[in-house]
Structures are given as C-alpha cells and as structure tokens.
Design a protein around this motif. Structure first.
Motif, PDB file in Angstrom:
ATOM      1  N   ALA A  22      57.082  62.078  27.113  1.00 47.69           N
ATOM      2  CA  ALA A  22      55.770  62.870  27.538  1.00 47.69           C
ATOM      3  C   ALA A  22      55.638  63.817  26.632  1.00 47.69           C
ATOM      4  O   ALA A  22      54.763  64.319  25.869  1.00 47.69           O
ATOM      5  CB  ALA A  22      55.423  63.035  28.981  1.00 47.69           C
ATOM      6  N   ILE A  23      56.646  64.825  26.679  1.00 53.17           N
ATOM      7  CA  ILE A  23      56.521  66.118  25.803  1.00 53.17           C
ATOM      8  C   ILE A  23      56.491  65.875  24.134  1.00 53.17           C
ATOM      9  O   ILE A  23      55.774  66.422  23.599  1.00 53.17           O
ATOM     10  CB  ILE A  23      57.804  66.825  26.001  1.00 53.17           C
ATOM     11  CG1 ILE A  23      58.171  67.408  27.566  1.00 53.17           C
ATOM     12  CG2 ILE A  23      57.734  68.176  25.106  1.00 53.17           C
ATOM     13  CD1 ILE A  23      59.131  67.949  27.924  1.00 53.17           C
ATOM     14  N   TRP A  24      57.230  64.917  23.846  1.00 52.84           N
ATOM     15  CA  TRP A  24      57.228  64.529  22.564  1.00 52.84           C
ATOM     16  C   TRP A  24      55.702  63.962  22.185  1.00 52.84           C
ATOM     17  O   TRP A  24      55.131  64.351  20.963  1.00 52.84           O
ATOM     18  CB  TRP A  24      58.294  63.499  22.324  1.00 52.84           C
ATOM     19  CG  TRP A  24      58.349  62.921  20.599  1.00 52.84           C
ATOM     20  CD1 TRP A  24      58.183  62.045  20.062  1.00 52.84           C
ATOM     21  CD2 TRP A  24      58.881  63.870  19.726  1.00 52.84           C
ATOM     22  NE1 TRP A  24      58.578  62.243  18.620  1.00 52.84           N
ATOM     23  CE2 TRP A  24      58.821  63.057  18.532  1.00 52.84           C
ATOM     24  CE3 TRP A  24      59.569  65.336  19.756  1.00 52.84           C
ATOM     25  CZ2 TRP A  24      59.445  63.815  17.189  1.00 52.84           C
ATOM     26  CZ3 TRP A  24      59.985  65.677  18.567  1.00 52.84           C
ATOM     27  CH2 TRP A  24      59.718  65.368  17.469  1.00 52.84           C
ATOM     28  N   GLN A  25      55.336  63.261  22.980  1.00 54.30           N
ATOM     29  CA  GLN A  25      53.948  62.430  22.703  1.00 54.30           C
ATOM     30  C   GLN A  25      52.937  63.640  22.457  1.00 54.30           C
ATOM     31  O   GLN A  25      51.935  63.541  21.982  1.00 54.30           O
ATOM     32  CB  GLN A  25      53.669  61.234  23.432  1.00 54.30           C
ATOM     33  CG  GLN A  25      54.298  60.221  23.259  1.00 54.30           C
ATOM     34  CD  GLN A  25      54.383  59.177  24.771  1.00 54.30           C
ATOM     35  OE1 GLN A  25      53.510  59.470  25.654  1.00 54.30           O
ATOM     36  NE2 GLN A  25      55.399  58.203  24.502  1.00 54.30           N
ATOM     37  N   LYS A 104      60.636  71.637  32.790  1.00 57.47           N
ATOM     38  CA  LYS A 104      60.355  72.318  31.828  1.00 57.47           C
ATOM     39  C   LYS A 104      61.439  72.796  30.846  1.00 57.47           C
ATOM     40  O   LYS A 104      61.877  72.385  29.706  1.00 57.47           O
ATOM     41  CB  LYS A 104      59.368  73.561  31.691  1.00 57.47           C
ATOM     42  CG  LYS A 104      58.817  73.833  30.530  1.00 57.47           C
ATOM     43  CD  LYS A 104      59.651  74.696  29.423  1.00 57.47           C
ATOM     44  CE  LYS A 104      59.664  76.258  30.354  1.00 57.47           C
ATOM     45  NZ  LYS A 104      58.464  76.965  30.207  1.00 57.47           N
ATOM     46  N   THR A 105      62.460  73.523  31.580  1.00 55.85           N
ATOM     47  CA  THR A 105      63.714  74.328  30.778  1.00 55.85           C
ATOM     48  C   THR A 105      64.620  73.156  30.449  1.00 55.85           C
ATOM     49  O   THR A 105      64.977  73.150  29.078  1.00 55.85           O
ATOM     50  CB  THR A 105      64.275  75.053  31.721  1.00 55.85           C
ATOM     51  OG1 THR A 105      63.081  76.208  32.174  1.00 55.85           O
ATOM     52  CG2 THR A 105      65.260  76.026  30.829  1.00 55.85           C
ATOM     53  N   ALA A 106      64.968  72.353  31.244  1.00 55.90           N
ATOM     54  CA  ALA A 106      65.842  71.245  30.966  1.00 55.90           C
ATOM     55  C   ALA A 106      65.472  70.182  29.980  1.00 55.90           C
ATOM     56  O   ALA A 106      66.053  69.706  29.208  1.00 55.90           O
ATOM     57  CB  ALA A 106      66.572  70.783  32.328  1.00 55.90           C
ATOM     58  N   GLY A 107      64.229  69.829  30.458  1.00 58.25           N
ATOM     59  CA  GLY A 107      63.443  68.881  29.582  1.00 58.25           C
ATOM     60  C   GLY A 107      63.413  68.946  28.216  1.00 58.25           C
ATOM     61  O   GLY A 107      63.390  68.291  27.162  1.00 58.25           O
ATOM     62  N   ASP A 108      63.202  70.414  27.810  1.00 55.87           N
ATOM     63  CA  ASP A 108      62.881  70.899  26.526  1.00 55.87           C
ATOM     64  C   ASP A 108      64.061  70.583  25.775  1.00 55.87           C
ATOM     65  O   ASP A 108      64.488  70.193  24.610  1.00 55.87           O
ATOM     66  CB  ASP A 108      62.621  72.360  26.603  1.00 55.87           C
ATOM     67  CG  ASP A 108      62.259  73.040  25.276  1.00 55.87           C
ATOM     68  OD1 ASP A 108      62.929  72.735  24.359  1.00 55.87           O
ATOM     69  OD2 ASP A 108      61.609  74.157  25.415  1.00 55.87           O
TER      70      ASP A 108
END
Length: 304
Positions: A22-25, A104-108
C-alpha cells in the motif's frame, strides 16, 4: 459523519506485506504536500507533521518525544493522528498514535528492505534493544520468513531481556563481528554518535537506519555512507533535517547527490548487483503517516 475511532486493537487485522504494498502504491499518486515543524526543549521534542495527497486525503500528526519518560514508567513517544477525507476535508478518523507509529516506522524500513536487500538474506542484526527493534523483527519475519535474528545493545542486559521475550533471538556482545556476519543490519537507537562503522560492512549487505530523527543524531559513520549505494524514504524529510545526512553534508564529506533515490523514484529504488552494499535512511514524514493511517482505517473497516 461521525469520525471512526481506530484503537490499537486494530493491530490484529494488519499485515506487513499488504502495508508495504500500500505504501509503494501510494507513491504513484501525486506527490504529497508536507509540512514538518520541530520544537525543542533540551532533549525533549515536539514534532508537528501534516500531509495532503490528492486522492488519499489529509493527515495531521502531533508527536512528543521525551527521552527520560521510561524512568517514570511512561512511554518515550506520545501523540495523536487525525485523518481527514480528500473530498470535503471532514475528520474521518482518529487513529491510535502508537498503532500508526509502529506500522509506519517498521513498514517504512521493511519496504526499503524488500526493494534493496538480497532476497536470500537470512541473518538479520538488530542494533538497539528497544520497541522499534522488536517491531522490526516482526516486520522482517514477514518478508524473510527463514531469517535468524541477533540483537546487540550498548547494555547487554537489556538485549538479554529482549531475547528472553522473543524465541530464537540471539544476543551479540561483539558488534563488529555481528555486523560482519549479517545480511541485513537494522540500526534503531537513540544515538548522537555513530554506532555502525563502514569499515565493518561486507559486500552484499543492506542497512536500515531508523533511529536518528534530529539534526544532531546519527547512527552510521561517513565511511558507511560512502561505501554504500545510499537511499532515503524521502529526500524532503531527511537531507536537510536529520544529522545522518545533514552533518556529513555540512562537513563536505558527501553531497545531496549521494542519495540515489527515494520511494517516489520508482524503479531506481532497487538493488543492482548481489555484491553492492545498500543503505536506506528512514526519515518518516507526515506523508507516510497518511499512507499508513489510510491503510489501517481500511483494514479496520473491512474487519468490522
């Protein structure tokens, strides 16, 4: 419309791979308009971060960082996240701050590792035995399910406590040796002086730098930055704001051009060869809080 209240219990309905996708998209949408401000009182910090992405909405995050809070059995970081709709600017949700911060922190950094680390990475070193380090073990496990984890901490006793809570986690006492044996190295400390030395790095490694968030903080020395292909999650929230890059740039040791790509650069954000060393500086930013909050809200609604 009554705003949704998304509690930390939504954690059970979230998925690391879906989140990073989702972050990449979201980075394919129009580039975020962001505004960050920082207020300081000694070691204490107030961060006010806001973002607007056309098609995704708006988010405002207020965060306080009080490093001495744990001595009073209080969280070091606190705050709140408000999510607004894109069409009419109405308050859509209030999302638990610690939930957003965790994912957010770990997903980044997990997204960076999915793009930059060798897919066959098996040995992962966590430098820093705090909450972020523990969250990174959970996150990395989703993308590297066969990985073995080692933790190093300035205070070995704290690393031992962490290992007692996480099955299979090993404790390292010799940091240069542990770095040399790792495929992925994750720095999640509150250090103002480099703890990771470029002289220790080996071909093929990937490094995630998470901890430094102030202009006076850094976790890796300049040799590490110059030996590696250097990436950031966002140029706007790292180069001029965080000591990891700001200090060596000011000293003339590197230039902003050393940064090859951020998440908005698409295909350029990738490993080129198995032998190269890659580093990604995780700077966060309100646009990522918005992307992650939107993912959390949608996952929470789907679970109801």
């Amino acid at each position: 419309m009554t705003p949704a209240i998304v509690p930390f219990e939504a954690d059970a309905h979230l998925d690391w791979i879906a989140l990073t996708d989702a972050i990449w998209q979201a980075h394919s949408l129009p580039k975020a308009h962001i505004s960050d401000s920082f207020l300081y009182r000694g070691d204490d910090t107030l961060l006010l971060r806001s973002a607007w992405i056309n098609g995704l909405g708006l988010a405002v995050k207020a965060a306080t960082v009080f490093p001495e809070n744990p001595a009073s059995d209080l969280p070091r970081v606190n705050g709140g996240v408000s999510l607004f709709g894109d069409d009419h600017g109405l308050l859509e949700a209030v999302v638990d701050f610690h939930l957003v911060t965790k994912w957010k922190t770990a997903g980044d950094s997990l997204l960076a590792a999915r793009r930059l680390a060798r897919p066959d990475s098996r040995n992962i070193l966590i430098i820093g035995a705090g909450t972020v380090g523990a969250n990174m073990i959970d996150a990395y496990s989703a993308a590297f399910p066969d990985a073995q984890f080692t933790v190093w901490n300035r205070t070995t006793a704290r690393a031992t406590e962490m290992a007692a809570d996480i099955p299979g986690l090993k404790v390292a006492t010799d940091l240069p040796e542990a770095v040399a044996q790792a495929d992925i190295i994750c720095c999640a400390t509150m250090s103002t002086e480099p703890v990771l030395r470029g002289a220790w790095l080996q071909p093929g490694q990937h490094v995630d730098l998470i901890g430094a968030y102030r202009p006076d903080m850094r976790e890796a020395d300049t040799e590490a930055l110059t030996r590696a292909r250097l990436f950031v999650d966002s140029r706007e929230t790292t180069i001029d704001h965080i000591g990891e890059l700001k200090l060596p740039i000011a000293a003339g040791e590197i230039t902003p051009d050393h940064v090859i790509a951020d998440f908005y650069d698409g295909a350029a954000f990738a490993r080129q060869t198995p032998e190269e060393i890659t580093i990604c500086k995780n700077g966060g930013g309100a646009h990522l809080d918005l992307m992650v909050s939107r993912y959390i809200l949608e996952a929470w609604r789907a679970a109801q």
